[in-house]
Design a protein around this motif. Structure first.
Motif, PDB file in Angstrom:
ATOM      1  N   ILE A 269       0.841  -1.206   0.000  1.00 22.52           N
ATOM      2  CA  ILE A 269       0.000   0.000   0.000  1.00 22.52           C
ATOM      3  C   ILE A 269       0.874   1.254   0.000  1.00 22.52           C
ATOM      4  O   ILE A 269       0.617   2.213  -0.744  1.00 22.52           O
ATOM      5  N   ARG A 270       1.921   1.258   0.822  1.00 23.44           N
ATOM      6  CA  ARG A 270       2.812   2.428   0.866  1.00 23.44           C
ATOM      7  C   ARG A 270       3.546   2.615  -0.472  1.00 23.44           C
ATOM      8  O   ARG A 270       3.741   3.742  -0.921  1.00 23.44           O
ATOM      9  N   LEU A 271       3.955   1.510  -1.104  1.00 27.89           N
ATOM     10  CA  LEU A 271       4.599   1.621  -2.417  1.00 27.89           C
ATOM     11  C   LEU A 271       3.646   2.243  -3.432  1.00 27.89           C
ATOM     12  O   LEU A 271       4.039   3.077  -4.251  1.00 27.89           O
ATOM     13  N   TYR A 272       2.369   1.821  -3.368  1.00 30.37           N
ATOM     14  CA  TYR A 272       1.360   2.383  -4.287  1.00 30.37           C
ATOM     15  C   TYR A 272       1.184   3.881  -4.014  1.00 30.37           C
ATOM     16  O   TYR A 272       1.185   4.699  -4.949  1.00 30.37           O
ATOM     17  N   MET A 273       1.036   4.236  -2.755  1.00 30.74           N
ATOM     18  CA  MET A 273       0.842   5.643  -2.401  1.00 30.74           C
ATOM     19  C   MET A 273       2.022   6.480  -2.874  1.00 30.74           C
ATOM     20  O   MET A 273       1.855   7.597  -3.367  1.00 30.74           O
ATOM     21  N   LEU A 274       3.221   5.918  -2.749  1.00 29.02           N
ATOM     22  CA  LEU A 274       4.433   6.631  -3.141  1.00 29.02           C
ATOM     23  C   LEU A 274       4.485   6.842  -4.655  1.00 29.02           C
ATOM     24  O   LEU A 274       4.916   7.908  -5.126  1.00 29.02           O
ATOM     25  N   GLU A 275       4.058   5.841  -5.416  1.00 30.31           N
ATOM     26  CA  GLU A 275       4.058   5.968  -6.884  1.00 30.31           C
ATOM     27  C   GLU A 275       3.091   7.025  -7.365  1.00 30.31           C
ATOM     28  O   GLU A 275       3.337   7.724  -8.344  1.00 30.31           O
ATOM     29  N   VAL A 276       1.964   7.146  -6.665  1.00 31.04           N
ATOM     30  CA  VAL A 276       0.942   8.104  -7.088  1.00 31.04           C
ATOM     31  C   VAL A 276       1.264   9.510  -6.601  1.00 31.04           C
ATOM     32  O   VAL A 276       1.054  10.494  -7.308  1.00 31.04           O
ATOM     33  N   ASN A 277       1.766   9.598  -5.371  1.00 32.33           N
ATOM     34  CA  ASN A 277       2.037  10.913  -4.785  1.00 32.33           C
ATOM     35  C   ASN A 277       3.182  10.793  -3.773  1.00 32.33           C
ATOM     36  O   ASN A 277       3.026  10.175  -2.716  1.00 32.33           O
ATOM     37  N   GLN A 278       4.329  11.387  -4.083  1.00 35.52           N
ATOM     38  CA  GLN A 278       5.508  11.293  -3.221  1.00 35.52           C
ATOM     39  C   GLN A 278       5.246  11.831  -1.811  1.00 35.52           C
ATOM     40  O   GLN A 278       5.822  11.343  -0.840  1.00 35.52           O
ATOM     41  N   GLU A 279       4.364  12.821  -1.705  1.00 38.95           N
ATOM     42  CA  GLU A 279       4.082  13.429  -0.404  1.00 38.95           C
ATOM     43  C   GLU A 279       3.389  12.459   0.546  1.00 38.95           C
ATOM     44  O   GLU A 279       3.401  12.656   1.760  1.00 38.95           O
ATOM     45  N   SER A 280       2.773  11.407  -0.009  1.00 35.21           N
ATOM     46  CA  SER A 280       2.002  10.489   0.837  1.00 35.21           C
ATOM     47  C   SER A 280       2.889   9.554   1.652  1.00 35.21           C
ATOM     48  O   SER A 280       2.382   8.764   2.453  1.00 35.21           O
ATOM     49  N   ARG A 281       4.206   9.639   1.489  1.00 34.72           N
ATOM     50  CA  ARG A 281       5.108   8.780   2.264  1.00 34.72           C
ATOM     51  C   ARG A 281       4.985   9.057   3.763  1.00 34.72           C
ATOM     52  O   ARG A 281       5.264   8.202   4.597  1.00 34.72           O
ATOM     53  N   LYS A 282       4.557  10.276   4.123  1.00 32.60           N
ATOM     54  CA  LYS A 282       4.440  10.614   5.544  1.00 32.60           C
ATOM     55  C   LYS A 282       2.984  10.804   5.985  1.00 32.60           C
ATOM     56  O   LYS A 282       2.720  11.294   7.076  1.00 32.60           O
ATOM     57  N   ALA A 283       2.054  10.379   5.132  1.00 29.12           N
ATOM     58  CA  ALA A 283       0.635  10.543   5.453  1.00 29.12           C
ATOM     59  C   ALA A 283       0.214   9.630   6.600  1.00 29.12           C
ATOM     60  O   ALA A 283       0.723   8.525   6.767  1.00 29.12           O
ATOM     61  N   ASN A 284      -0.725  10.106   7.398  1.00 29.52           N
ATOM     62  CA  ASN A 284      -1.276   9.319   8.501  1.00 29.52           C
ATOM     63  C   ASN A 284      -2.355   8.385   7.950  1.00 29.52           C
ATOM     64  O   ASN A 284      -3.415   8.833   7.517  1.00 29.52           O
ATOM     65  N   SER A 285      -2.091   7.083   7.952  1.00 27.63           N
ATOM     66  CA  SER A 285      -3.026   6.094   7.404  1.00 27.63           C
ATOM     67  C   SER A 285      -3.186   4.936   8.382  1.00 27.63           C
ATOM     68  O   SER A 285      -2.200   4.440   8.939  1.00 27.63           O
ATOM     69  N   THR A 286      -4.436   4.519   8.555  1.00 31.85           N
ATOM     70  CA  THR A 286      -4.753   3.450   9.505  1.00 31.85           C
ATOM     71  C   THR A 286      -5.504   2.323   8.811  1.00 31.85           C
ATOM     72  O   THR A 286      -6.381   2.571   7.991  1.00 31.85           O
ATOM     73  N   ALA A 287      -5.147   1.096   9.151  1.00 29.08           N
ATOM     74  CA  ALA A 287      -5.886  -0.067   8.669  1.00 29.08           C
ATOM     75  C   ALA A 287      -6.720  -0.633   9.813  1.00 29.08           C
ATOM     76  O   ALA A 287      -6.274  -0.653  10.966  1.00 29.08           O
ATOM     77  N   LEU A 288      -7.936  -1.065   9.489  1.00 28.74           N
ATOM     78  CA  LEU A 288      -8.749  -1.806  10.446  1.00 28.74           C
ATOM     79  C   LEU A 288      -8.571  -3.283  10.132  1.00 28.74           C
ATOM     80  O   LEU A 288      -8.998  -3.757   9.077  1.00 28.74           O
ATOM     81  N   VAL A 289      -7.908  -4.002  11.012  1.00 31.87           N
ATOM     82  CA  VAL A 289      -7.677  -5.430  10.819  1.00 31.87           C
ATOM     83  C   VAL A 289      -8.776  -6.179  11.561  1.00 31.87           C
ATOM     84  O   VAL A 289      -8.968  -5.982  12.768  1.00 31.87           O
ATOM     85  N   LEU A 290      -9.522  -7.032  10.834  1.00 31.10           N
ATOM     86  CA  LEU A 290     -10.622  -7.757  11.452  1.00 31.10           C
ATOM     87  C   LEU A 290     -10.110  -8.966  12.215  1.00 31.10           C
ATOM     88  O   LEU A 290      -9.288  -9.730  11.709  1.00 31.10           O
TER      89      LEU A 290
END
Length: 471
Positions: A269-290
């Motif tokens: 997911i982080r690799l994808y975010m990085l390819e689309v937008n370099q700024e997203s490398r430091k974005a706050n992102s949370t996963a809900l694991v069931l």
């Protein structure tokens, strides 16, 4: 009293009410890929003789009791033909890759559609066209209020049989759980860690409340924060890995298979975010694991699940969300992809063994008691809405399944209806791991997402082998 037939009803569980409310409407798409094309003539008898007897909920509708006001399941007569859909695809380009596209579009379409509430909440879609993965495909669409993945997988195993030997039971991948220690000396010795764990649980619970009600994840290439007027339009794609690669990393790192899977998904997911937008490398992102909250290992028979004496493996929805932060690539520590696995291991293990899950359950029950089930459903919606993705996992059998001599070549599922832009599901079957993505249409590039998760595993395997060489 002659001719009087007693009305068969049962209460809808609180979670079932939350998942079928004005705030939430969640469905499960189960996809079975067959080696030989399906025979439609057998469908009605199979549904009548095998599917409906699994559980009365498959022949019940959800209504509100006129006396108590609570939602109940009411058994009704089922017109099976209303539940069977056989789509016609254009046949001007009769290639398997063309039918792949047709199937993708069709699944995106049915993911958007609400099931009628005046008949049992399921449909079956028979795809007669060959794709690159199968000669024929069966898609079950079931409302999540009917049960969770554990219940529905148990039901599936109850009505299918082993392709190699129908008289033998299925076996599941083995897993070991640590033994609990209950002696007094051990408890005294562990008291400081127990106290620390309790304090940490309270902090985690407080953070969970804040995260669910006030603090949203950043807007990123995997979170659009689009308005949720209807079911979110999604595309469904999947990627397949051999379990041997997952086990190789597991063995080298000394973690669980689930830790490896979570780590590779987070890194992908982080690799994808990085390819689309370099700024997203430091974005706050949370996963809900069931997390399956049942106190058992392995599936039980449907008879055992519906038994009132078997609460440990009961049918229904018995799961909880664990908030897990997706590590930031902005931190140099996470330049090593293996750190994603170790971080997943640390976070998920700690929260699974904390009091967060029961405390959250108590909170929802309190909200339901004071403000009603719709308010509790809005809280669950907010929990989903404020996160970036949900990840759920189902274990499938090691042996090949067959439905009346139709071998099942592949199997995966998708949860549709959550307010997030990305949903990830994992299914193990016949030594393969199938990771599926429900991605917001025209927002997330499904091909790029698949490539990034494939790249994630390649980099993790390479890094784990290097680590072993250094040792």
């Amino acid at each position: 009293m002659d001719g009087f037939e007693e009305e068969i009803t049962e209460p809808v569980s609180p979670t079932g009410q939350y998942l079928n409310s004005s705030a939430l409407c969640i469905y499960i798409l189960g996809v079975l890929e067959f080696e030989i094309s399906l025979d439609e003539c057998q469908t009605l008898s199979l549904l009548q003789d095998i599917f409906l007897p699994i559980n009365t909920r498959f022949s019940s509708i959800m209504i509100r009791d006129q006396f108590s006001g609570e939602k109940i399941w009411k058994k009704v007569d089922v017109n099976l033909e209303e539940h069977i859909k056989v789509p016609e695809f254009p046949s001007d380009k009769s290639t398997n890759s063309y039918y792949d596209e047709c199937l993708d579009e069709y699944m995106s379409k049915i993911a958007m559609e609400h099931l009628p509430q005046d008949r049992p909440l399921w449909e079956i879609h028979i795809i007669r066209y060959p794709t690159t993965n199968a000669a024929g495909t069966l898609v079950f669409k079931l409302h999540h209020a009917l049960g969770d993945g554990y219940s529905l997988m148990g039901a599936l195993l109850s009505c299918l049989e082993r392709a190699d030997n129908p008289s033998l039971p299925f076996t599941l991948p083995s897993s070991q759980r640590p033994k609990s220690i209950f002696n007094t000396k051990a408890i005294i010795k562990r008291f400081p860690s127990i106290l620390s764990s309790t304090l940490r649980s309270m902090l985690d619970f407080g953070w969970s409340i804040v995260k669910s009600s006030m603090i949203e994840d950043d807007i990123t290439p995997i979170r659009s924060r689009a308005d949720d007027v209807k079911l979110r339009q999604i595309t469904i794609s999947n990627v397949s890995f051999t379990m041997e690669h997952i086990k190789e990393v597991k063995t080298k790192l000394g973690v669980s298979i689930n830790d490896v899977i979570a780590g590779l998904i987070f890194y992908g997911i982080r690799l994808y975010m990085l390819e689309v937008n370099q700024e997203s490398r430091k974005a706050n992102s949370t996963a809900l694991v069931l997390l399956n909250t049942r106190s058992i290992k392995g599936y039980k028979s449907v008879k055992e699940m519906v038994s009132k004496n078997n609460s440990g493996a009961a049918w229904g929805n018995q799961f909880a969300f664990l908030h897990v932060t997706i590590p930031e690539l902005n931190d140099p520590k996470f330049d090593n992809p293996l750190e994603f696995i170790w971080e997943a291991h640390k976070e998920i293990s700690r929260k699974k063994n904390s009091l967060v899950t029961p405390l959250t359950g108590m909170l929802l029950n309190m909200v339901k008691a004071i403000r009603g089930p719709e308010a509790a459903a809005r809280y669950v919606h907010s929990t989903l809405r404020n996160s970036s993705t949900t990840i759920s996992n189902i274990i499938g059998p090691v042996e090949q399944m067959a439905l009346v001599n139709h071998p099942v070549k592949g199997l995966y599922f998708m949860v549709v209806g959550p307010p997030e832009s990305l949903t990830v599901t994992i299914m193990s079957y016949m030594g393969k791991l199938r990771i599926a993505f429900g991605a917001e249409k025209d927002f997330i590039d499904k091909q790029k997402m698949k490539c990034c998760v494939e790249k994630s595993l390649e980099m993790i395997i390479k890094a784990s082998r290097k680590t072993l060489e250094k040792e």
